[in-house]
Design a protein around this motif. Sequence first.
Motif, PDB file in Angstrom:
ATOM      1  N   UNK A 141       0.762  -1.187  -0.110  1.00  0.00           N
ATOM      2  CA  UNK A 141       0.140  -0.108  -0.001  1.00  0.00           C
ATOM      3  C   UNK A 141       0.763   1.344  -0.135  1.00  0.00           C
ATOM      4  N   UNK A 142       1.948   1.299   0.701  1.00  0.00           N
ATOM      5  CA  UNK A 142       2.686   2.429   1.064  1.00  0.00           C
ATOM      6  C   UNK A 142       3.456   2.754  -0.375  1.00  0.00           C
ATOM      7  N   UNK A 143       3.967   1.499  -1.104  1.00  0.00           N
ATOM      8  CA  UNK A 143       4.622   1.737  -2.349  1.00  0.00           C
ATOM      9  C   UNK A 143       3.711   2.405  -3.480  1.00  0.00           C
ATOM     10  N   UNK A 144       2.468   1.760  -3.636  1.00  0.00           N
ATOM     11  CA  UNK A 144       1.196   2.243  -4.547  1.00  0.00           C
ATOM     12  C   UNK A 144       0.961   3.788  -4.123  1.00  0.00           C
ATOM     13  N   UNK A 145       0.780   4.272  -2.945  1.00  0.00           N
ATOM     14  CA  UNK A 145       0.688   5.593  -2.534  1.00  0.00           C
ATOM     15  C   UNK A 145       1.525   6.515  -2.901  1.00  0.00           C
ATOM     16  N   UNK A 146       2.797   5.943  -2.902  1.00  0.00           N
ATOM     17  CA  UNK A 146       3.902   6.800  -3.076  1.00  0.00           C
ATOM     18  C   UNK A 146       4.001   6.951  -4.491  1.00  0.00           C
ATOM     19  N   UNK A 147       3.848   5.810  -5.544  1.00  0.00           N
ATOM     20  CA  UNK A 147       3.429   5.833  -6.848  1.00  0.00           C
ATOM     21  C   UNK A 147       2.600   6.804  -7.342  1.00  0.00           C
ATOM     22  N   UNK A 152       3.393   8.349 -11.174  1.00  0.00           N
ATOM     23  CA  UNK A 152       3.804   6.896 -11.754  1.00  0.00           C
ATOM     24  C   UNK A 152       2.667   6.033 -11.929  1.00  0.00           C
ATOM     25  N   UNK A 153       1.775   6.021 -10.949  1.00  0.00           N
ATOM     26  CA  UNK A 153       0.626   5.228 -11.067  1.00  0.00           C
ATOM     27  C   UNK A 153      -0.572   5.984 -10.900  1.00  0.00           C
ATOM     28  N   UNK A 154      -1.637   5.234 -11.478  1.00  0.00           N
ATOM     29  CA  UNK A 154      -3.002   5.895 -11.626  1.00  0.00           C
ATOM     30  C   UNK A 154      -3.656   6.047 -10.551  1.00  0.00           C
ATOM     31  N   UNK A 155      -4.898   6.802 -10.239  1.00  0.00           N
ATOM     32  CA  UNK A 155      -5.337   7.055  -8.911  1.00  0.00           C
ATOM     33  C   UNK A 155      -6.279   5.928  -8.571  1.00  0.00           C
ATOM     34  N   UNK A 156      -5.580   4.697  -8.232  1.00  0.00           N
ATOM     35  CA  UNK A 156      -6.296   3.614  -7.794  1.00  0.00           C
ATOM     36  C   UNK A 156      -6.422   3.252  -6.470  1.00  0.00           C
ATOM     37  N   UNK A 157      -7.112   2.417  -5.907  1.00  0.00           N
ATOM     38  CA  UNK A 157      -7.414   2.393  -4.512  1.00  0.00           C
ATOM     39  C   UNK A 157      -6.272   1.551  -4.173  1.00  0.00           C
ATOM     40  N   UNK A 158      -5.196   1.733  -3.292  1.00  0.00           N
ATOM     41  CA  UNK A 158      -3.981   0.980  -2.964  1.00  0.00           C
ATOM     42  C   UNK A 158      -4.429  -0.141  -2.117  1.00  0.00           C
ATOM     43  N   UNK A 159      -5.264  -0.255  -1.349  1.00  0.00           N
ATOM     44  CA  UNK A 159      -5.676  -1.767  -0.791  1.00  0.00           C
ATOM     45  C   UNK A 159      -6.193  -2.706  -1.638  1.00  0.00           C
ATOM     46  N   UNK A 160      -6.947  -2.251  -2.888  1.00  0.00           N
ATOM     47  CA  UNK A 160      -7.174  -3.248  -3.764  1.00  0.00           C
ATOM     48  C   UNK A 160      -6.110  -3.925  -4.563  1.00  0.00           C
ATOM     49  N   UNK A 161      -5.020  -2.869  -4.940  1.00  0.00           N
ATOM     50  CA  UNK A 161      -3.805  -3.335  -5.749  1.00  0.00           C
ATOM     51  C   UNK A 161      -2.961  -4.435  -4.442  1.00  0.00           C
ATOM     52  N   UNK A 199      -2.608  -1.611 -16.037  1.00  0.00           N
ATOM     53  CA  UNK A 199      -3.799  -1.117 -15.130  1.00  0.00           C
ATOM     54  C   UNK A 199      -3.392  -0.199 -14.245  1.00  0.00           C
ATOM     55  N   UNK A 200      -1.924  -0.441 -13.607  1.00  0.00           N
ATOM     56  CA  UNK A 200      -1.666   0.458 -12.542  1.00  0.00           C
ATOM     57  C   UNK A 200      -0.719   1.623 -13.144  1.00  0.00           C
ATOM     58  N   UNK A 201       0.049   1.590 -14.051  1.00  0.00           N
ATOM     59  CA  UNK A 201       1.003   2.613 -14.472  1.00  0.00           C
ATOM     60  C   UNK A 201       0.025   3.634 -15.006  1.00  0.00           C
ATOM     61  N   UNK A 202       0.420   4.986 -14.647  1.00  0.00           N
ATOM     62  CA  UNK A 202      -0.093   6.076 -15.342  1.00  0.00           C
ATOM     63  C   UNK A 202      -0.242   6.158 -16.999  1.00  0.00           C
ATOM     64  N   UNK A 203      -1.329   6.794 -17.503  1.00  0.00           N
ATOM     65  CA  UNK A 203      -1.254   6.914 -18.937  1.00  0.00           C
ATOM     66  C   UNK A 203      -0.173   7.723 -19.344  1.00  0.00           C
ATOM     67  N   UNK A 205       2.802   7.609 -18.393  1.00  0.00           N
ATOM     68  CA  UNK A 205       4.077   6.979 -18.789  1.00  0.00           C
ATOM     69  C   UNK A 205       3.886   5.745 -19.850  1.00  0.00           C
ATOM     70  N   UNK A 206       2.612   5.422 -20.061  1.00  0.00           N
ATOM     71  CA  UNK A 206       2.396   4.568 -21.537  1.00  0.00           C
ATOM     72  C   UNK A 206       2.669   5.200 -22.549  1.00  0.00           C
ATOM     73  N   UNK A 207       2.689   6.546 -22.595  1.00  0.00           N
ATOM     74  CA  UNK A 207       3.046   7.186 -23.727  1.00  0.00           C
ATOM     75  C   UNK A 207       4.693   7.529 -23.915  1.00  0.00           C
ATOM     76  N   UNK A 208       5.150   7.318 -22.764  1.00  0.00           N
ATOM     77  CA  UNK A 208       6.664   7.662 -22.990  1.00  0.00           C
ATOM     78  C   UNK A 208       7.319   6.759 -23.639  1.00  0.00           C
TER      79      UNK A 208
END
Length: 208
Positions: A141-147, A152-161, A199-203, A205-208
């Motif tokens: 959760x801490x890693x996803x929240x940091x991302x 770097x990551x989409x605005x997802x629910x870290x607990x779901x990840x 799913x997780x990486x932000x759009x 970043x996908x375009x980079x």
Amino acid sequence: MGLHGDGEPADTEEAIMQATYRALCNHGYTNLTMQAIADEFDKTKGVLHYHYDTKEGLLVAFLEYLLDAFERSIVVDETVPPDERLEALIDRLLFGPPERTEVDQWELTTAMLEIRSEAPHNAEFRRQWERNYETVEATVIAIVEDGIEQGLFRDVDPEHVATLVLTAINGARIYQVTLQRDDVAETARASLDSIVRDWLEAPERDEE
């Protein structure tokens, strides 16, 4: 971690933990006895019984020892980007430590599964597994929240990840042991890579 460390154990308690580890790997939970542990111990059986009256008491202490060491092993370097931290954590949880160990990892994983299977019937085992799960979950959760915060990551629910990642990893390890197939972990790793990428990486970043 004392279980795999070089040299002599620091004290009697450490020696007992190492002897329990070797006996558990060699005999499995069902066939584990105090005598089997004593046979791996370089002191008398009386010393073993002085510290622990019963096998269950010893295994409760051993499980705490093992999980504490495991939790130390997954501590991540917070200076590393979150996506790299998540990949490193997934690798460690799926494949274990990168360094060579003296005991076969199949044996250890099988033995740990046997202890885990006792958790529904043993409140102390269950308490320790719950604590372990919550610790690993909090790390993800801490890693996803940091991302998310770094974009770097989409605005997802870290607990779901965390639930998805840990469920996939735990399932892979169970099938890996019960089917004795190393490719299960590799497949799970590839699938998690796809989930992170698609799913997780932000759009952006996908375009980079």
